[in-house]
Design an enzyme around this catalytic site. Structure first.
Site, PDB file in Angstrom:
ATOM      1  N   CYS A 146      -4.857  -3.631   3.472  1.00 48.97           N
ATOM      2  CA  CYS A 146      -4.565  -3.221   4.844  1.00 48.97           C
ATOM      3  C   CYS A 146      -5.694  -3.521   5.845  1.00 48.97           C
ATOM      4  O   CYS A 146      -5.885  -4.664   6.231  1.00 48.97           O
ATOM      5  CB  CYS A 146      -4.179  -1.744   4.864  1.00 48.97           C
ATOM      6  SG  CYS A 146      -3.212  -1.235   6.314  1.00 48.97           S
ATOM      7  N   LYS A 190     -10.546   0.116  -1.776  1.00 49.26           N
ATOM      8  CA  LYS A 190     -10.603  -0.335  -0.382  1.00 49.26           C
ATOM      9  C   LYS A 190     -11.994  -0.146   0.214  1.00 49.26           C
ATOM     10  O   LYS A 190     -12.547   0.952   0.218  1.00 49.26           O
ATOM     11  CB  LYS A 190      -9.567   0.430   0.438  1.00 49.26           C
ATOM     12  CG  LYS A 190      -9.415  -0.050   1.876  1.00 49.26           C
ATOM     13  CD  LYS A 190      -8.337   0.784   2.563  1.00 49.26           C
ATOM     14  CE  LYS A 190      -8.124   0.367   4.018  1.00 49.26           C
ATOM     15  NZ  LYS A 190      -7.142   1.255   4.680  1.00 49.26           N
ATOM     16  N   GLU A 222       0.846  -1.187   0.000  1.00 50.87           N
ATOM     17  CA  GLU A 222       0.000   0.000   0.000  1.00 50.87           C
ATOM     18  C   GLU A 222       0.887   1.245   0.000  1.00 50.87           C
ATOM     19  O   GLU A 222       1.990   1.239   0.547  1.00 50.87           O
ATOM     20  CB  GLU A 222      -0.873  -0.022   1.264  1.00 50.87           C
ATOM     21  CG  GLU A 222      -1.859   1.120   1.367  1.00 50.87           C
ATOM     22  CD  GLU A 222      -2.641   1.067   2.675  1.00 50.87           C
ATOM     23  OE1 GLU A 222      -3.772   1.561   2.697  1.00 50.87           O
ATOM     24  OE2 GLU A 222      -2.120   0.525   3.674  1.00 50.87           O
TER      25      GLU A 222
END
Length: 302
Positions: free
Chosen positions: A157, A119, A46
Site C-alpha cells: 500500500c 510494511k 491488503e
C-alpha cells in the site's frame, strides 16, 4: 527461481469485513477459481483476512504467522497447488495487544510460508486524521522471493509512494514483478493510485501487480470505503488487468521475454549513476505535529 517461461496469474479485488471466516470463504472461492482458470499464482489485497470497523479490532484479531488463520491459507495453497501473495495480514507484534505488524506473506504451492515482509512505511497522514504508527510497528527489511511468476519485490500500500524502495528491489535485488497490495482511501485513490502504479512499472521496467480492497467494508463503526481499481501493469507501463470498482478476479500473463526486451531496448540498469546517488536520501525524524490524529481500525490506508 528466475522467470523462464510465461506464467498465468490472477489478481483479486474484494470487500473484506470484520469477520475472519467470511473473508476466508471469499478468498478461497477466488483462489479456487484461479486454479480452475489455469493460474499458477494468486495476488490477494491488503487486509484480505480482516477489515476492522473500530479502533482496536485489528489488534484483537492479530495472530502470529503460525496461528490458526494463517494455517487455513497455507492449507488452501496446498489444496489448490497455487502460490499465494497474501497482501497484508494482522501479525501479532512483540508487545502483545499494543501494536501489530502489517505483514505481506508469500506462500508456495505446497503450503509453505516462503517470505514475509513487514510494511516499512506507515500511513501517518494527519490530513485525514489517521496515524497508523499508533497501532502498527514498522518493518525494517527489503524482501524479494522467487516464484513461478519470477522474482517478486514485496511491499504494501503506502509503500508505493516511495520510489527508492522499488529502485532497490529491482536494480539491486533483481525483482521482476513488484507487488503493491492495497486498501487505498477514496480521496487519494482517485487522485494518485493509477499514476503512482504506472510510474513504478515504467521506472523499474517490472510488472506491477496491485490487488485491492473496494467499496464499503462494514455497516457499523467507521463504515470505511476503499478505492478499488485493482490493476496490473507490464514493464512498458501498459495496463493488462483492471477490476474497476467491483469485487472479482482477473487473469493476465507475466512474460519473461517482455521484461528482457524492455530492458534490452532501454538499458536503464547500466545507465544508473550509483556512484552519484547510491543509497538515496533517508527520512527525517517526525515532528510532534506530524503524529496528530486517530489510529485506523483496520490498518492500511494508502
Amino acid at each position: 527461481m528466475p522467470l523462464l517461461q510465461r506464467c498465468k496469474a490472477a489478481i483479486v479485488q474484494m470487500t473484506a469485513v470484520n469477520d475472519v471466516a467470511a473473508n476466508f470463504a471469499a478468498c478461497a472461492a477466488h483462489v479456487r477459481e484461479a486454479r480452475d482458470r489455469g493460474c499458477a499464482i494468486v495476488f490477494l489485497p491488503e487486509n484480505f483476512s480482516f477489515m476492522g470497523s473500530r479502533p482496536g479490532e485489528a489488534q484483537t484479531v492479530a495472530e502470529p504467522l503460525d496461528g490458526p488463520t494463517m494455517r487455513r491459507y497455507l492449507d488452501l495453497a496446498r489444496e489448490t497447488g497455487l502460490w499465494l501473495s497474501l497482501g497484508g495480514f494482522q501479525e501479532r507484534g512483540p508487545d502483545g495487544d499494543e501494536r501489530i505488524y502489517n505483514t505481506h506473506c508469500i506462500v508456495d504451492g505446497e503450503g509453505r510460508l516462503v517470505a514475509k515482509y513487514r510494511k516499512i512505511h506507515l500511513y501517518d497522514a494527519p490530513f485525514v486524521g489517521l496515524v497508523e504508527s499508533r497501532q502498527a510497528i514498522s518493518g525494517d527489511s527489503l524482501v524479494t522471493a522467487d516464484s513461478p511468476a519470477g522474482r517478486l519485490g514485496v511491499s504494501i500500500c503506502y509503500d508505493l509512494r516511495f520510489p527508492e524502495l522499488y529502485q532497490k528491489l529491482s536494480f539491486l535485488h533483481g525483482a521482476q514483478v513488484l507487488l503493491m497490495p492495497s486498501a487505498f482511501a477514496m480521496k487519494t485513490g482517485e487522485a494518485h493510485w493509477e499514476t503512482l502504479l504506472r510510474c513504478r512499472a515504467i521506472e523499474t521496467q517490472c510488472y506491477v501487480v496491485a490487488a485491492a480492497q473496494v467499496g464499503q467494508h462494514n455497516t457499523d463503526g467507521n463504515k470505511r470505503c476503499s478505492w478499488g481499481h485493482a490493476v496490473a501493469f507490464d514493464p512498458w507501463g501498459k495496463c493488462i488487468a483492471d477490476l474497476g470498482d467491483a469485487p472479482g478476479l482477473a487473469t493476465f500473463d507475466i512474460d519473461p521475454e517482455l521484461i528482457a526486451e524492455t530492458r534490452r531496448n532501454m538499458p536503464m540498469a547500466r545507465h544508473r549513476r550509483y556512484d552519484i546517488y547510491g543509497d538515496g536520501p533517508h527520512a527525517a525524524p517526525l515532528s510532534p505535529a506530524d503524529t496528530e490524529g486517530e489510529p485506523d481500525a483496520s490498518i492500511g490506508f494508502g
